[in-house]
Design an enzyme around this catalytic site. Sequence first.
Site, PDB file in Angstrom:
ATOM      1  N   ASP A   1       0.851  -1.196   0.000  1.00  0.00           N
ATOM      2  CA  ASP A   1       0.000   0.000   0.000  1.00  0.00           C
ATOM      3  C   ASP A   1       0.885   1.245   0.000  1.00  0.00           C
ATOM      4  OD1 ASP A   1      -2.995   0.980   0.677  1.00  0.00           O
ATOM      5  OD2 ASP A   1      -1.540   2.261   1.716  1.00  0.00           O
ATOM      6  N   ILE A   2       0.567   2.205  -0.864  1.00  0.00           N
ATOM      7  CA  ILE A   2       1.316   3.464  -0.919  1.00  0.00           C
ATOM      8  C   ILE A   2       0.821   4.368   0.216  1.00  0.00           C
ATOM      9  CG2 ILE A   2       1.919   5.474  -2.327  1.00  0.00           C
ATOM     10  CD1 ILE A   2       1.243   3.806  -4.797  1.00  0.00           C
TER      11      ILE A   2
ATOM     12  N   GLU B   1      -4.716   2.112  -4.367  1.00  0.00           N
ATOM     13  CA  GLU B   1      -3.258   2.245  -4.291  1.00  0.00           C
ATOM     14  C   GLU B   1      -2.600   0.988  -3.740  1.00  0.00           C
ATOM     15  OE1 GLU B   1      -4.901   4.253  -0.507  1.00  0.00           O
ATOM     16  OE2 GLU B   1      -5.506   3.880  -2.574  1.00  0.00           O
TER      17      GLU B   1
END
Length: 373
Positions: free
Chosen positions: A237-238, A280
């Site tokens: 996950d960003i 994301e």
Amino acid sequence: MKTASAAAGQSSKAAPPHQVGGSAIAKNSWVLLARIVIVAGLDDLLFVPFFLAEHSVTQAAMNLFSAGLYAVIHRLLKHRRNRLAVALIWAEVFGHATIGTLLSGWNSGYFFYLLMFVPTIAISMPRRRAIILIAWLWAYFIALMILAATLHPLAPIGHAALVFLQAYNATVLIGMVTYFTLMYRRLAIAAEQKLQRLATTDPLTGLLNRRSTIEMAARSIAAAERGSADLSFILVDIDHFKLINDRFGHKAGDGILTTVAAELSELIRGEDILARWGGEEFLVVLPDTPIEGAAELATRFQERLTAFKPQIGDIHVSISLTMGISTLAPGESFDAAVARADQALYRGKDQGRNRIILDTGNTGSPQDKVTAA
């Protein structure tokens, strides 16, 4: 003596390039038609001496007129007056085939050019309209055949010249129908492959989408169970991605997603699966990899993205990742293993992000590795 009729039928229903958003096929069809028009015009021009040698001044004049008409058609195509250009091609081919048949007789083979329209009408037009046009074409063809059988040739040519003309026209028919059939087959295959890509990949990043990843992971799980090998999952996950979108806009956010996807792709093996899991988030499926090996790869992910600072405008943006890792337990489903990686990911977020959390399942308590921001 004609090479444009099949192309005209193929292009008559295609929208001009400026009306087809991003359609390379539509654009190429008009470019191809323009080239064929040049060949058709030169073909007619080269047959002028042939008919003069046969003392058929009328047919020599007809070919000279057709060559000039194709020059006009080419100019119309160049100026995007495509509808008028195609109408003139149809008129020229029908007129030339009809007049040529009446002048030289049925055995001249001019009628072959009318047959070129059949496959292209069937391919390029709606079914109802195609049936009507082909029926009309059939009626016209039969009427011309009866007329040619009733009348003597108005400007006959020698027997050898007639045989050559018939063989040439038959060769053009076979060549053009073969060419356009192969071209249509190639375009159909390309369209099928494009649909396949759209069905299996994420359009933004080019990575596998969720559906295709589940299908591929099922095969990896079956292989792992057969060989008693480890199968690990990294859910990536960003961090603070919403803030990037809010501050710089969704276009910049899309750029970050494609950048992260490209960077992750460079670090995985050929047998690994990398997918955009949603928003994301990215999922990495690692066959024959224990949880320790997955953790090492996750560390490389974090190091690569921390060092890589993409520029948005005048600002270099720092990227960090939070990752949850799990390894498939005996008898466990794909959904359950990924869910454990997802839970580990959220523990990392709760602990401040920029972390790698290992979920060891039934083998022990969760472990975490903190990477300095």
